[in-house]
Design an enzyme around this catalytic site. Structure first.
Site, PDB file in Angstrom:
ATOM      1  N   ASN A 186      42.779 141.709  32.223  1.00 54.22           N
ATOM      2  CA  ASN A 186      41.160 141.505  31.921  1.00 54.22           C
ATOM      3  C   ASN A 186      40.517 140.977  33.528  1.00 54.22           C
ATOM      4  OD1 ASN A 186      40.683 142.018  29.352  1.00 54.22           O
ATOM      5  ND2 ASN A 186      41.699 140.310  28.642  1.00 54.22           N
ATOM      6  N   HIS A 217      47.976 134.765  41.031  1.00 53.93           N
ATOM      7  CA  HIS A 217      46.940 135.704  41.559  1.00 53.93           C
ATOM      8  C   HIS A 217      46.871 135.583  42.955  1.00 53.93           C
ATOM      9  CE1 HIS A 217      45.420 136.666  37.306  1.00 53.93           C
ATOM     10  NE2 HIS A 217      46.086 135.610  37.068  1.00 53.93           N
ATOM     11  N   ALA A 248      41.433 133.478  34.665  1.00 58.73           N
ATOM     12  CA  ALA A 248      42.713 133.129  35.350  1.00 58.73           C
ATOM     13  C   ALA A 248      42.519 133.034  36.937  1.00 58.73           C
ATOM     14  CB  ALA A 248      43.784 133.665  34.927  1.00 58.73           C
TER      15      ALA A 248
END
Length: 270
Positions: free
Chosen positions: A193, A223, A127
């Site tokens: 992850n 993020h 991601a």
């Protein structure tokens, strides 16, 4: 199909596996064949099953499909057995459940098997964007890497976050975890992850810092990555849309796997 086609096997038919299969069916990349999907019960009828894809019940059935690439999206428990089976079958192995590599011995084991087989373990950026820049910068040396993962409280439901705060009562952003990438990936495998991807690209699980934030005002999964080193300073920010069928995963995670698959068969790779 010609002998030059890339035969792909997906491991797992959850939200990510289904999205990857749907995107491949929609995009129809040249020279890519979805040869099979590994599921726990190969006899169960599953809606949306990709046309022509065989059902694989276990790692022992992998070699018969002659895969060139095996993509794992079934959870960290699947990484060891399917990774070993993929490499033994002469395929490259792309694990999505990178939190499995908190066990450094597992990554070393797969790397040794890949070397012996003349194949590769391929890690997609998940991601997160900018992993190519981070990995490039690490070749000159990094001083610090910090990665903040921000998601709505609902995305943290069912994880250890529920023991650290009252998710339903939050009225402002709360950082409920601040530690190393190794700790984040170990304790929050479904949501972190990507922490191990950042660590592997940069300065390792023990030195990479991860902050996990529950934000009731967040519309998606965000993020924020900051790295400093001899190359200079980089700041990367992403606002990802979650998968419609699983708010713990981002749409970009599936897209990154599709890009990896297409690049293995493409004449021009970017």
């Amino acid at each position: 199909m010609s002998g030059s086609d890339l035969r792909v096997v997906l491991v797992g038919w959850g939200a990510i596996g289904q999205r990857v299969a749907a995107l491949l069916a929609e995009r129809r990349p040249p020279r890519v064949v979805l040869a099979g999907v590994a599921v726990r019960d190969a006899g169960v009828v599953r809606p949306g099953w990709p046309a022509g894809a065989a059902r694989v019940a276990g790692p022992d059935g992998l070699a018969a499909l002659a895969p060139g690439l095996v993509v794992e999206c079934a959870g960290r428990a699947a990484v060891m057995d399917w990774g070993r089976a993929a490499l033994a079958a002469g395929a490259d192995f792309a694990p999505a459940s990178t939190s499995a590599f908190t066990d450094g011995a597992l990554l070393a084991d797969l790397a040794a098997r890949a070397t012996a087989a003349g194949r590769q373990v391929l890690i997609a950026p998940g991601a997160l964007g900018g992993i190519d820049a981070l990995a490039a910068a690490a070749r000159l040396g990094l001083a610090e890497v910090r990665h903040e993962i921000v998601k709505p409280p609902a995305a943290w439901a069912g994880t250890a976050a529920e023991k650290l705060c009252d998710l339903a009562a939050l009225t402002a952003p709360l950082t409920f975890f601040d530690g190393t990438a190794a700790e984040a990936a170990r304790d929050f495998p479904q949501n972190a992850n990507v922490a191990m991807i950042t660590a592997l690209a940069g300065i390792g699980p023990a030195r990479t810092r991860i902050a996990l934030v529950a934000d009731p005002g967040a519309a998606g999964n965000a993020h924020r990555l900051r790295a400093t080193g001899d190359f200079g300073t980089m700041t990367i920010a992403l606002e990802n849309r979650p998968l419609a069928t699983n708010p713990k995963s981002s749409e970009l995670t599936a897209l990154a796997l599709v890009r990896l698959i297409e690049n293995r068969a493409a004449a021009v790779v970017l």
